[in-house]
Scaffold this motif. Structure first.
Motif, mmCIF file in Angstrom:
data_model
loop_
_atom_site.group_PDB
_atom_site.id
_atom_site.type_symbol
_atom_site.label_atom_id
_atom_site.label_comp_id
_atom_site.label_asym_id
_atom_site.label_seq_id
_atom_site.Cartn_x
_atom_site.Cartn_y
_atom_site.Cartn_z
ATOM 1 N N PRO B 47 26.396 0.669 5.252
ATOM 2 C CA PRO B 47 25.282 -0.285 5.254
ATOM 3 C C PRO B 47 24.754 -0.527 3.849
ATOM 4 C CG PRO B 47 24.509 1.868 5.939
ATOM 5 C CD PRO B 47 25.981 1.999 5.716
ATOM 6 N N ASP B 48 24.259 -1.724 3.629
ATOM 7 C CA ASP B 48 23.631 -2.057 2.350
ATOM 8 C C ASP B 48 22.354 -2.825 2.684
ATOM 9 O OD1 ASP B 48 22.991 -2.571 -0.213
ATOM 10 O OD2 ASP B 48 24.591 -4.024 -0.597
ATOM 11 N N ILE B 49 21.221 -2.245 2.331
ATOM 12 C CA ILE B 49 19.953 -2.890 2.677
ATOM 13 C C ILE B 49 19.121 -3.100 1.420
ATOM 14 C CG2 ILE B 49 19.926 -1.949 5.002
ATOM 15 C CD1 ILE B 49 17.880 0.087 4.051
ATOM 16 N N GLY B 50 18.007 -3.716 1.555
ATOM 17 C CA GLY B 50 17.092 -3.914 0.433
ATOM 18 C C GLY B 50 16.943 -5.365 0.032
ATOM 19 N N PHE B 51 17.577 -6.278 0.752
ATOM 20 C CA PHE B 51 17.506 -7.690 0.387
ATOM 21 C C PHE B 51 16.148 -8.303 0.721
ATOM 22 C CE2 PHE B 51 21.965 -6.756 1.025
ATOM 23 C CZ PHE B 51 22.514 -7.259 -0.133
ATOM 24 N N LEU B 52 15.408 -7.633 1.592
ATOM 25 C CA LEU B 52 14.098 -8.157 1.971
ATOM 26 C C LEU B 52 12.996 -7.203 1.503
ATOM 27 C CD1 LEU B 52 13.365 -10.705 3.595
ATOM 28 C CD2 LEU B 52 13.031 -9.253 5.566
ATOM 29 N N HIS B 53 13.303 -6.414 0.457
ATOM 30 C CA HIS B 53 12.334 -5.414 0.003
ATOM 31 C C HIS B 53 11.125 -6.118 -0.589
ATOM 32 C CE1 HIS B 53 10.720 -1.738 -1.395
ATOM 33 N NE2 HIS B 53 10.874 -2.019 -2.658
ATOM 34 N N THR B 54 9.958 -5.919 0.058
ATOM 35 C CA THR B 54 8.754 -6.625 -0.379
ATOM 36 C C THR B 54 7.722 -5.692 -0.992
ATOM 37 O OG1 THR B 54 8.221 -6.488 1.948
ATOM 38 C CG2 THR B 54 8.827 -8.634 1.111
ATOM 39 N N GLY B 55 8.013 -4.408 -1.050
ATOM 40 C CA GLY B 55 7.087 -3.479 -1.685
ATOM 41 C C GLY B 55 5.757 -3.354 -0.975
ATOM 42 N N ILE B 56 5.772 -3.432 0.343
ATOM 43 C CA ILE B 56 4.508 -3.374 1.084
ATOM 44 C C ILE B 56 3.850 -2.005 0.936
ATOM 45 C CG2 ILE B 56 3.619 -3.270 3.455
ATOM 46 C CD1 ILE B 56 5.204 -5.779 4.050
ATOM 47 N N GLU B 57 4.660 -0.943 0.874
ATOM 48 C CA GLU B 57 4.056 0.388 0.746
ATOM 49 C C GLU B 57 3.343 0.535 -0.596
ATOM 50 O OE1 GLU B 57 7.046 3.293 1.605
ATOM 51 O OE2 GLU B 57 7.074 2.766 3.725
ATOM 52 N N LYS B 58 3.936 -0.016 -1.650
ATOM 53 C CA LYS B 58 3.294 0.040 -2.967
ATOM 54 C C LYS B 58 2.051 -0.847 -2.983
ATOM 55 C CE LYS B 58 3.387 0.870 -7.539
ATOM 56 N NZ LYS B 58 3.274 2.205 -8.102
ATOM 57 N N ASN B 59 2.166 -2.024 -2.410
ATOM 58 C CA ASN B 59 1.041 -2.951 -2.350
ATOM 59 C C ASN B 59 -0.139 -2.343 -1.613
ATOM 60 O OD1 ASN B 59 0.738 -5.531 -3.419
ATOM 61 N ND2 ASN B 59 2.567 -6.206 -2.351
ATOM 62 N N ALA B 60 0.166 -1.617 -0.527
ATOM 63 C CA ALA B 60 -0.905 -1.062 0.302
ATOM 64 C C ALA B 60 -1.741 -0.064 -0.490
ATOM 65 C CB ALA B 60 -0.306 -0.395 1.534
ATOM 66 N N GLU B 61 -1.117 0.598 -1.483
ATOM 67 C CA GLU B 61 -1.868 1.568 -2.273
ATOM 68 C C GLU B 61 -2.916 0.892 -3.144
ATOM 69 O OE1 GLU B 61 1.021 3.766 -4.459
ATOM 70 O OE2 GLU B 61 1.938 4.597 -2.644
ATOM 71 N N ASN B 62 -2.832 -0.403 -3.313
ATOM 72 C CA ASN B 62 -3.777 -1.119 -4.154
ATOM 73 C C ASN B 62 -4.672 -2.063 -3.357
ATOM 74 O OD1 ASN B 62 -2.870 -0.486 -7.116
ATOM 75 N ND2 ASN B 62 -1.041 -0.692 -5.876
ATOM 76 N N LYS B 63 -4.663 -1.900 -2.050
ATOM 77 C CA LYS B 63 -5.480 -2.780 -1.210
ATOM 78 C C LYS B 63 -6.371 -1.926 -0.320
ATOM 79 C CE LYS B 63 -2.714 -6.964 -0.738
ATOM 80 N NZ LYS B 63 -2.820 -7.228 -2.130
ATOM 81 N N ARG B 64 -7.466 -2.520 0.125
ATOM 82 C CA ARG B 64 -8.341 -1.794 1.046
ATOM 83 C C ARG B 64 -7.686 -1.684 2.412
ATOM 84 N NH1 ARG B 64 -13.123 -5.466 -0.077
ATOM 85 N NH2 ARG B 64 -13.027 -5.417 -2.336
ATOM 86 N N TYR B 65 -8.190 -0.751 3.190
ATOM 87 C CA TYR B 65 -7.576 -0.489 4.503
ATOM 88 C C TYR B 65 -7.485 -1.766 5.334
ATOM 89 C CZ TYR B 65 -7.532 4.514 3.786
ATOM 90 O OH TYR B 65 -7.246 5.752 3.304
ATOM 91 N N VAL B 66 -8.589 -2.535 5.347
ATOM 92 C CA VAL B 66 -8.603 -3.739 6.178
ATOM 93 C C VAL B 66 -7.548 -4.729 5.690
ATOM 94 C CG1 VAL B 66 -10.042 -5.603 7.025
ATOM 95 C CG2 VAL B 66 -11.042 -3.372 6.605
ATOM 96 N N HIS B 67 -7.356 -4.774 4.372
ATOM 97 C CA HIS B 67 -6.389 -5.731 3.835
ATOM 98 C C HIS B 67 -4.948 -5.320 4.130
ATOM 99 C CE1 HIS B 67 -9.632 -6.885 0.678
ATOM 100 N NE2 HIS B 67 -9.905 -7.324 1.878
#
Lengths: 184, 400
Positions: B47-67
């Motif tokens: 398998p080869d994945i990562g073409f839709l990597h959007t960095g949501i986990e990294k983004n979440a660290e810089n956003k409030r819980y509600v966001h």
């Protein structure tokens, strides 16, 4: 077998290797283990018939650089294990130092560890020894840096870090350090 | 690969490397797999994945819980309420919220189960389309449209609902929505029978699915598969029963299981799950309690809008929540929930501030891909699309 009994048995067998263990107020069993005895503990948890932890749910890496810079270990790797037959649930934490974070693979115990362990390397630069196919997973193969590290900025402007004058200055990366030029 | 004196291509190995994806329509997104073919038979699949990597986990660290909640919608985009729920349950565990009002839990359950039906409808339609049964696709889209319309009525959005919030739900159910759900609940069972009449005893369907992509119970556990794949292999495992959250213990429903663990069994399990989900929605609708739809602790959920004009305290709470967000006590938590594809959960580490310190999603599709490639080994090339369809991967949550 209750969580408290499992906790006491593991503590008795692995003694000094168990840094900390508790049953939280929500009833979750959490065990912090030293990395040198980690694989022994994992094999024991899987192979002991009384526990029968046969299912690896997920592996999470956590970088504690910002939250607690003086922490003994910069990284924590968290394993969620279940027993499908006995309905047990355990959370294993392994602390890893900032220099050369390595830990042994559990791929030969749970095949499901394949992707999460590769993700650990990809996102945190944690090297998992003896993994059969250790290379980047989500990021391109020629990518430099490990995105989920706390000193890896979200954008090339160091928005997330420049506001804090007490922060380790050498951690602030400039576009040159990053070797990523979004306008190129 | 060399060239012989006669100008023919010379093979340097016994197998042929075949690339599939990432734009192949049957990969359900951007999934690439590199197949080593021995004639028609797959020898190995990487398998080869990562073409839709959007960095949501990294983004979440810089956003409030509600966001973070709208971002969780975009992980498993076929059943957004389930992701909202998993995220909110974990945050509520950290906040120490013991119990929600019954109406909030019931509305959550109804949204999640409608989401599960919608997700399974997409799966059934595309899976059948991959194998060559085109009619089912048109039928399932027709019913899914009803669910999307219901989503629009209750949340204003058709797909990315963000309806479940920390401490309850975004807004109360309207009579229009309840009427719509009632109509859907009455209408739907006959339609499931219709899908089954097209597929369950169809000889072509049986040929293409029976005994193919088999994963035994022990293998499924070893490869960390979850949800319908575990249940198709004979394991009675469902978090809604094992560790009931959101008052799932108040509903009567069965967890369907099968024994063989092949594609056909996964089909049977998911079709039966649609019926059971409809059963849960019906029970929730019949016994929907009155009362508030979110907790009354205004440090966590917004005070009612009309109190802002009369209550100073409500105004301050409103201002603090909107400008600063919820402060979550230090700690870490993980709450497993049962999504359409399997176990969905968020591991959240909090440092006591209003943004999460680390968010990690346990995505069933992500964990399922190595096992899926294991199934492909030894299968025919035409079965590869059937296997991918039967695992029901969503690339949004695989790459995150």
């Amino acid at each position: 077998m209750t969580n408290e009994e499992i906790r006491e048995q593991i503590n008795a067998i692995f003694e000094s290797a168990i840094k900390h263990s508790e049953v939280t107020e929500h009833g979750d069993l959490v065990v912090h283990v030293a990395v040198d005895q980690f694989l022994m503990l994992m094999a024991y948890l899987k192979q002991n018939r009384d526990y029968d932890f046969d299912y690896l749910s997920q592996i999470t890496g956590v970088d504690y650089l910002e939250m607690d810079p003086d922490r003994e270990f910069r990284f924590d790797v968290v394993y969620e294990l279940y027993s499908m037959s006995k309905d047990h649930h355990i959370q294993i934490h392994v602390g890893l130092p900032e220099e050369e974070p390595t830990l042994p693979s559990v791929y030969h115990l749970w095949r499901g560890a394949d992707f999460p362990e590769r993700e650990l390397y990809d996102m945190f630069g944690i090297i998992v020894m003896d993994h059969p196919n250790m290379k980047r997973l989500l990021m391109p193969e020629d990518w430099e840096g490990h995105p989920l590290l706390k000193d890896y900025p979200l954008t090339v402007e160091e928005v997330a870090f420049s506001h804090n004058p007490d922060h380790k200055s050498e951690l602030i990366k400039t576009p040159e350090d990053m070797k990523v030029d979004p306008w190129a | 690969m060399g060239v012989t004196e006669q100008g023919l291509l010379e093979r340097d190995k016994d197998t042929m490397t075949l690339n599939m994806g990432p734009q192949h329509p049957s990969t359900h997104g951007v999934f690439r797999v590199i197949l080593e073919m021995d004639g028609e038979i797959v020898r190995s699949a990487e398998p080869d994945i990562g073409f839709l990597h959007t960095g949501i986990e990294k983004n979440a660290e810089n956003k409030r819980y509600v966001h973070c909640i709208p971002m969780t919608d975009r992980l498993d985009y076929l059943s957004p309420p389930q992701n909202n729920l998993a995220f909110c349950l974990t945050t509520e565990k950290l906040l120490g919220v013991k119990e929600l009002p019954a109406r909030a839990d019931y509305l959550r359950v109804m949204m999640c189960e409608l989401g599960r039906i919608g997700s399974h409808l997409v799966w059934l339609g595309t899976h059948a389309l991959d194998i060559g049964a085109m009619t089912v696709f048109l039928y399932t889209w027709r019913e899914r449209e009803m669910i999307l319309d219901l989503n629009e009525i209750i949340s204003g959005v058709r797909m990315m609902t963000s309806y479940i919030r920390i401490g309850g739900v975004a807004q109360d159910a309207t009579p229009e929505w309840l009427d719509g759900v009632r109509k859907f609940v009455d209408y739907f069972p006959a339609k499931v029978d219709e899908y089954e009449s097209l597929l369950t005893n169809n000889p072509i369907w049986l040929d293409r699915t029976r005994g193919i992509g088999t994963l035994t119970k022990d293998e499924a556990i070893l490869w960390s598969m979850s949800g319908p794949i575990l249940r198709a292999a004979g394991l009675d495992w469902d978090w809604r029963k094992k560790k009931p959250y959101s008052r799932y213990d108040e509903f009567k429903f069965d967890v369907p299981t099968q024994d063989h663990g092949d594609i056909y069994d996964r089909y049977l399990v998911r079709v039966e799950e649609m019926r059971q989900s409809r059963e849960i929605v019906k029970q929730a609708l019949d016994h929907l309690p009155d009362g508030p739809y979110k907790i009354e602790d205004n440090k966590i959920s917004l005070p009612p809008r009309d109190t802002l004009h009369t209550s100073m305290e409500a105004l301050i709470h409103h201002f603090k929540l909107v400008s600063d967000g919820v402060k979550v006590p230090k700690g870490e938590a993980y709450v497993p929930t049962e999504g359409p594809r399997g176990e969905v959960g968020f591991h959240i580490v909090s440092d006591g501030s209003n943004t999460p310190y680390r968010v990690k999603m346990r995505a069933p599709s992500f964990m399922g891909i190595p096992g899926m490639c294991q199934m492909m080994e030894g299968a025919f090339i035409s079965d590869v699309v059937a296997i991918i369809g039967s695992v029901d991967i969503v690339m949004g949550e695989v790459d995150r």
